[in-house]
Design an enzyme around this catalytic site. Sequence first.
Site, short mmCIF file in Angstrom:
data_model
loop_
_atom_site.label_atom_id
_atom_site.label_comp_id
_atom_site.label_asym_id
_atom_site.label_seq_id
_atom_site.Cartn_x
_atom_site.Cartn_y
_atom_site.Cartn_z
CG HIS A 106 28.82 37.84 41.06
ND1 HIS A 106 29.02 36.50 40.77
CD2 HIS A 106 30.05 38.32 41.39
CE1 HIS A 106 30.30 36.19 40.92
NE2 HIS A 106 30.94 37.29 41.30
CB CYS B 217 33.12 37.94 38.31
SG CYS B 217 34.04 38.42 39.80
CD GLU C 151 25.68 35.51 40.19
OE1 GLU C 151 26.50 35.40 41.12
OE2 GLU C 151 25.91 36.20 39.17
N GLY D 35 35.11 33.30 38.93
CA GLY D 35 36.12 32.37 39.44
C GLY D 35 37.09 33.09 40.35
CG PHE E 95 43.36 40.22 40.51
CD1 PHE E 95 44.67 40.57 40.25
CD2 PHE E 95 43.12 39.28 41.51
CE1 PHE E 95 45.72 39.99 40.96
CE2 PHE E 95 44.15 38.70 42.22
CZ PHE E 95 45.46 39.06 41.94
N GLY F 116 40.81 34.42 42.10
CA GLY F 116 42.18 34.83 41.90
C GLY F 116 42.48 35.72 40.72
CB SER G 3 34.78 33.90 43.45
OG SER G 3 34.13 33.75 42.21
#
Length: 390
Positions: free
Chosen positions: A364, A270, A366, A243, A315, A245, A47
């Site tokens: 996240h 995400c 995890e 990921g 974003f 952007g 990311s």
Amino acid sequence: MTKKAILALADGTVLEGRALGFEGETSGEVVFNTAMTGYQEILTDPSYKGQMVLMTCPHIGNYGISPEDSESRRTWAEGFIVTEATRRPSNWRSELSLHAYLVHHRIVGIEGIDTRYLTRHLRTHGSQAGVISHVDGNPDNLVAKAKALPSISGRDLVGTVTCDSAYQWEEGTGSWPQRLSASGSVNPIPTQRFHVVVYDFGVKQNILRRLVDEGCAVTVVPASTTAETVQAMNPDGVLLSNGPGDPEGASYTIPHIQDLIGWRPIMGICLGHQILGLALGLSSYKLKFGHHGANHPVLDLRSRKVEITSQNHNFAVRLSSAERANGPLNTPWGPFEPTHVSLNDECLEGLVGKTAPVLSVQYHPEASPGPHDASYLFGQFRAMMEQAHV
């Protein structure tokens, strides 16, 4: 004698410090991360492709580097900015220092600058392009280079981090002998195996490990994989990974996700949450300085409980407070409603389908690095797959 290094921002800000890591020059969008630990996971998180990471914690590298703590096959951060990098780590698991790790992976860094000032500057003026150089001592040159860098908005960074071909993942965390539910009760690890296809938009390996912990067989596929290809695999569920952007830069994924909504249970994390939002007809926008850290408070709108979460995104999905007050969002796949909201800036942090088996979160669960408050979400995803089999 330690070599001098310079950090220059596109707005003309210039800071001098000491060279850290690989000798050279690098560039990217400068963002700050408020986590106190987890620097290795951060450096190897896909990311962060396109970004240089400023750590707000003053001492980084205290516990060194352990190969098993990496979150992907390589490092992805474009540069690293700290107050002080520990040269002599203290940790029985450590195999090398942070500096040596940065040198090995050719990551250009800088230390010895006022990171508190730089963080406040980015909070006030927003994340922006920057250049770190050990080789060019001319500040005007570096500012010009920073100004010439392309914006991260609209770029397809997913295509640079996704896997080349599908593969199987079988490793669990090895540290979750029991599962916590949303209420905090302990549930045994399930024995029934479900097959989950994971869209790799820049997936962190601990997401894959947590799926294995839930008793899932995991197949990871490239971001451009068609819905028809996934359907031919006949999985029990689909996960849209994190990921880098702008989600609009990966708009080629949206038609395939639209074809999968309602077909099998879907979980988004995400960037996967953002791409799902675009697939549902919502829009996205760039945050002023993003959410990067392991201490972000999020309110669960259903239980009114607060979770402390790990986050990394610049974003977000646009859904105003007025739109939220109007009730569920109507889509071609049935109504969807927000489930979580940031207590820092009211950013939308989660969505769930009222009839379609879909859940997504902006953070996240995890927790690598970060708190385990949201780990129950993997159990909820499994429960969705169980319900689909009833």
